[in-house]
Design a protein around this motif. Structure first.
Motif, short mmCIF file in Angstrom:
data_model
loop_
_atom_site.label_atom_id
_atom_site.label_comp_id
_atom_site.label_asym_id
_atom_site.label_seq_id
_atom_site.Cartn_x
_atom_site.Cartn_y
_atom_site.Cartn_z
N ASN A 163 0.89 -1.35 0.00
CA ASN A 163 -0.07 0.04 0.02
C ASN A 163 0.75 1.28 0.14
O ASN A 163 0.52 2.17 0.89
CB ASN A 163 -0.98 0.07 1.12
CG ASN A 163 -1.93 -1.29 1.34
OD1 ASN A 163 -2.20 -1.68 0.26
ND2 ASN A 163 -1.99 -1.88 2.56
N ASP A 164 1.84 1.31 -1.01
CA ASP A 164 2.87 2.38 -0.93
C ASP A 164 2.48 3.58 -1.81
O ASP A 164 2.82 4.71 -1.50
CB ASP A 164 4.11 1.59 -1.04
CG ASP A 164 5.31 2.90 -0.82
OD1 ASP A 164 5.48 3.22 -0.04
OD2 ASP A 164 5.94 2.83 -1.90
N ALA A 165 2.07 3.12 -2.91
CA ALA A 165 2.06 4.14 -4.03
C ALA A 165 0.53 4.57 -4.53
O ALA A 165 -0.48 3.62 -4.71
CB ALA A 165 2.73 3.71 -5.22
N ASP A 166 0.21 5.67 -5.04
CA ASP A 166 -0.93 6.09 -5.64
C ASP A 166 -1.16 5.70 -7.18
O ASP A 166 -2.24 5.20 -7.46
CB ASP A 166 -1.14 7.72 -5.30
CG ASP A 166 -0.93 8.03 -4.14
OD1 ASP A 166 -2.00 7.90 -3.55
OD2 ASP A 166 0.03 9.05 -3.57
N VAL A 167 0.13 5.86 -7.80
CA VAL A 167 -0.13 5.30 -9.31
C VAL A 167 1.21 4.38 -9.54
O VAL A 167 2.39 4.77 -9.09
CB VAL A 167 -0.03 6.51 -10.24
CG1 VAL A 167 -0.08 6.22 -11.73
CG2 VAL A 167 -1.25 7.33 -9.71
N ALA A 168 1.03 3.53 -10.41
CA ALA A 168 2.19 2.80 -10.63
C ALA A 168 2.27 2.61 -12.39
O ALA A 168 1.04 2.18 -12.87
CB ALA A 168 2.25 1.38 -10.19
#
Length: 284
Positions: free
Chosen positions: A121-126
């Motif tokens: 649950n680290d990034a908003d967008v990949a």
């Protein structure tokens, strides 16, 4: 932003002739496909302050385009520390040239797409472009993207599909080299038809597919430049050992192909290539 993109292209061009830069054909590819890359970029749900990942970033082509547009926290991830070293040099040049948005932070991490060096649950967008066609286990990579995205986060995968490319008239020398390189990629576990499979991969991992689209690029050259041939020649040289060891071509065939790429004249040609982009969302 067009001015910032022009600066990025101008800086990238300075790396084409540097002997200390490996796989320089990737820079040729970066420059040749810039319009497609940027057309996809404008469709992404990126906002200032977000945490954005570029997986398989290479020299940072997509990373820097995002950095020119948004004040976000960017992480470029690639398994090649050599590629990341070049990306860091390019970043330094771009910051000096004022092409990076104020407030945009970039970090570079060595890591594998199938085992990302990031917490849950680290990034908003990949985002990831031209990576999945090379992966031996794309399902594992998609599961990793699901893991590191925040609930409600988005991913965008972009890749080629050979069915979306055509040329007329066909350049027989280039076609023979491309066929050999494609066979080697398949032998190594890659997939030249990955574009059509991206949506299914994402849906299978539990992400909701939000949008799919194809971005084409067409060109007619009455007097073709040598760039396309030289790019192919670099790829052929880079993969020489693999092509010969797998028996795809012989040493004599390799030498003949390399010689023909350099010596035979090119003819006027129409070409069309397209990329498939899929945007998906992790359930909130």
């Amino acid at each position: 932003m067009d001015q910032a993109f022009q600066v990025i292209d101008d800086v990238m061009k300075t790396y084409v002739s540097r002997e200390d830069v490996p796989n320089r054909w990737l820079i040729h590819q970066t420059l040749a496909t810039a319009a497609i890359r940027r057309a996809v970029l404008r469709a992404l749900p990126i906002r200032a302050g977000m945490r954005v990942l570029d997986i398989g970033c290479g020299f940072g082509a997509l990373t820097f385009d995002i950095a020119a547009l948004y004040a976000v926290q960017l992480t470029g991830i690639d398994r090649s520390s050599t590629a990341l070293a070049v990306a860091k040099r390019v970043e330094h040049d771009l910051r000096n040239a004022g092409a990076i948005a104020a407030g945009c932070a970039i970090e570079w991490k060595t890591g594998d797409a199938e085992a990302l060096p990031l917490p849950d649950n680290d990034a908003d967008v990949a985002v990831s472009r031209f990576l999945f066609q090379h992966l031996t286990n794309p399902n594992a990579a998609v599961r990793e993207i699901f893991r590191v995205l925040k609930p409600g986060g988005f991913t965008c995968l972009i890749d080629a599909d050979d069915a979306l490319s055509l040329e007329y008239p066909v350049d027989p020398v280039a076609a023979e080299v491309k066929d050999a390189l494609s066979r080697l990629q398949q032998t190594n576990g890659g997939d030249r038809h990955m574009g059509r499979k991206l949506a299914s991969l994402l849906a299978g991992a539990g992400l909701s597919v939000v949008q799919t689209f194809v971005v084409p690029q067409a060109h007619y050259a009455e007097t073709p430049s040598r760039l396309a041939r030289l790019t192919l020649l670099e790829q052929l040289r880079e993969r020489r050992a693999g092509l010969i060891e797998t028996g795809i071509i012989s040493q004599a065939s390799y030498e003949a192909l390399a010689r023909r790429l350099q010596q035979e004249p090119e003819q006027p040609q129409f070409s069309m290539h397209a990329e498939v982009a899929v945007i998906a969302k992790k359930p909130a």
